[in-house]
Design an enzyme around this catalytic site. Structure first.
Site, mmCIF file in Angstrom:
data_model
loop_
_atom_site.group_PDB
_atom_site.id
_atom_site.type_symbol
_atom_site.label_atom_id
_atom_site.label_comp_id
_atom_site.label_asym_id
_atom_site.label_seq_id
_atom_site.Cartn_x
_atom_site.Cartn_y
_atom_site.Cartn_z
ATOM 1 N N ASP A 137 -5.336 -3.605 -18.624
ATOM 2 C CA ASP A 137 -4.530 -2.405 -18.911
ATOM 3 C C ASP A 137 -4.888 -1.758 -20.258
ATOM 4 O OD1 ASP A 137 -3.126 -2.956 -16.513
ATOM 5 O OD2 ASP A 137 -1.685 -4.205 -17.578
ATOM 6 N N GLY B 54 0.781 -1.234 0.000
ATOM 7 C CA GLY B 54 0.000 0.000 0.000
ATOM 8 C C GLY B 54 0.811 1.280 0.000
ATOM 9 N N GLN C 42 9.271 8.272 -8.453
ATOM 10 C CA GLN C 42 9.268 9.385 -9.420
ATOM 11 C C GLN C 42 7.974 9.480 -10.226
ATOM 12 O OE1 GLN C 42 12.795 9.398 -11.866
ATOM 13 N NE2 GLN C 42 14.165 9.376 -10.101
ATOM 14 N N ASN D 55 1.252 3.102 -2.620
ATOM 15 C CA ASN D 55 0.438 4.040 -3.407
ATOM 16 C C ASN D 55 -0.716 4.572 -2.571
ATOM 17 O OD1 ASN D 55 1.224 4.381 -6.407
ATOM 18 N ND2 ASN D 55 1.611 2.224 -5.980
ATOM 19 N N ASN E 78 -6.723 2.775 -12.411
ATOM 20 C CA ASN E 78 -5.666 1.839 -12.022
ATOM 21 C C ASN E 78 -4.315 2.488 -12.262
ATOM 22 O OD1 ASN E 78 -4.490 -0.802 -11.384
ATOM 23 N ND2 ASN E 78 -4.036 -0.970 -13.575
ATOM 24 N N HIS F 84 -0.460 1.516 -13.256
ATOM 25 C CA HIS F 84 0.355 0.428 -13.804
ATOM 26 C C HIS F 84 1.809 0.908 -13.927
ATOM 27 C CE1 HIS F 84 1.270 -3.236 -15.944
ATOM 28 N NE2 HIS F 84 1.996 -2.497 -16.764
ATOM 29 N N ARG G 94 -16.490 -18.564 -7.184
ATOM 30 C CA ARG G 94 -16.059 -17.239 -7.599
ATOM 31 C C ARG G 94 -17.274 -16.288 -7.686
ATOM 32 N NH1 ARG G 94 -11.322 -14.112 -9.159
ATOM 33 N NH2 ARG G 94 -12.449 -12.175 -9.336
ATOM 34 N N GLU H 70 4.685 6.779 -9.958
ATOM 35 C CA GLU H 70 3.405 6.293 -9.415
ATOM 36 C C GLU H 70 2.850 7.188 -8.311
ATOM 37 O OE1 GLU H 70 3.198 2.064 -8.509
ATOM 38 O OE2 GLU H 70 4.922 1.705 -9.772
HETATM 39 C C1 GRF Z 1 2.566 -0.880 -7.770
HETATM 40 O O1 GRF Z 1 3.733 -1.169 -8.458
HETATM 41 C C2 GRF Z 1 1.481 -0.550 -8.746
HETATM 42 O O2 GRF Z 1 1.952 0.054 -9.903
HETATM 43 C C3 GRF Z 1 0.941 -1.904 -9.076
HETATM 44 O O3 GRF Z 1 1.006 -2.626 -7.866
HETATM 45 C C4 GRF Z 1 2.006 -2.088 -7.029
HETATM 46 C C5 GRF Z 1 1.393 -1.758 -5.721
HETATM 47 O O4 GRF Z 1 2.341 -1.374 -4.750
HETATM 48 N N1 GRF Z 1 -0.355 -1.793 -9.701
HETATM 49 P P1 GRF Z 1 1.850 -0.769 -3.374
HETATM 50 O O5 GRF Z 1 1.006 -1.830 -2.671
HETATM 51 O O6 GRF Z 1 1.093 0.482 -3.643
HETATM 52 O O7 GRF Z 1 3.110 -0.502 -2.591
#
Ligand code: GRF
Length: 197
Positions: free
Chosen positions: A151, A12, A179, A14, A108, A110, A66, A181
Site C-alpha cells: 500500500d 468480486g 460510496q 469491485n 490497487n 484499498h 512459490r 470503492e
Molecule cells: C475490497 O474491500 C477491496 O478494497 C479490497 O478487497 C475487497 C474486495 O472485495 N482490496 P470484492 O471482492 O471486490 O467484493
C-alpha cells in the site's frame, strides 16, 4: 482500447462495478480481457464468465514451490498482453519480478484513506475494525499504483466516507464499498484508459 486484466480472490463486487461501468459508458476505451483468481471457487470468476470475460485460475497449492507458482502466474498474465492490471481484492503477495515488469501498470483498491489503516495485515474487515477501534469519524478508500511495498505506491484517487454511530465493521465495509470503492476504482481505470493519468 487498453487491454485490462482484473486479479481477484473473492466475491468480486469491485470487479462487478468495473464491468457495469464498461457497459454503461462510465469507463471508455477499455477492453476487459481476463479475470484471474488464485482461488477456484471465487465468485468473481462466475461474474467474469457471465460477462464473457476469460476466467483464469492459478492456485498456489497446485505448485510445489512459490517460485513455480510465480512463474506460472506471470506466464498466464503475460499471455494476455495487458496494458493495465487491476488488483480488486487479490490476496496474494505479488512476485517482485512481476511488479518490476508491469511498473506503473498495476493499480490497487484499498478500503481506507492511506496512510491510515494500511500495510501488512490490513485487509478485509480488519481495516474497518481498526478504524472503528481508533474512533475515526471519517474513513474512505484509496486507489494507488502498486510498487514493491504494501500500500505504498503513488496515490491516484481517494474518497472520504463518514463513520456513523452504531457502525459495525460489516456496515462500515459496505458503506465504504458503495460510496467510495465502486466509484474511484472505475474512475481510475477510465482516466488511465483515456490518457488522463
Ligand atoms: C475490497 O474491500 C477491496 O478494497 C479490497 O478487497 C475487497 C474486495 O472485495 N482490496 P470484492 O471482492 O471486490 O467484493
Amino acid at each position: 482500447m487498453i487491454r485490462v486484466g482484473v486479479l481477484v480472490s473473492g466475491g468480486g463486487t469491485n470487479l462487478q462495478a468495473i464491468i457495469d461501468a464498461v457497459k454503461n459508458g462510465d469507463i471508455t476505451n477499455t477492453s476487459l480481457e481476463v479475470v484471474l483468481s488464485n482461488k477456484k471457487d471465487a465468485y468473481a470468476l462466475t461474474r467474469a464468465k457471465d460477462n464473457n470475460i476469460a476466467a483464469e485460475c492459478v492456485c498456489i497449492k497446485d505448485y510445489e514451490t512459490r517460485d513455480e507458482f510465480n512463474r506460472a502466474f506471470i506466464e498466464k498474465i503475460d499471455a494476455y498482453n495487458l496494458d493495465l492490471i487491476v488488483l480488486a481484492g487479490f490476496l496474494v503477495v505479488l512476485p517482485p519480478e512481476f511488479i518490476a515488469k508491469y511498473r506503473n501498470k498495476i493499480i490497487n483498491i484499498h478500503p481506507s484513506l492511506i496512510p491510515s489503516f494500511c500495510g501488512n495485515g490490513f485487509y478485509g474487515l480488519r481495516v474497518h475494525e481498526k478504524a472503528l477501534e481508533r474512533g475515526v469519524k471519517v474513513t474512505g478508500a484509496t486507489v494507488h499504483f502498486v510498487d514493491e511495498g504494501t500500500d505504498t505506491g503513488p496515490i491516484i484517487y481517494q474518497k472520504a466516507v463518514e463513520v456513523l454511530p452504531g457502525d459495525t465493521p460489516e456496515i462500515l465495509q459496505k458503506r465504504v464499498m458503495e460510496q467510495a470503492e465502486w466509484k474511484i476504482l472505475p474512475a481510475a481505470i477510465n482516466a488511465i484508459a483515456n490518457g488522463e493519468l
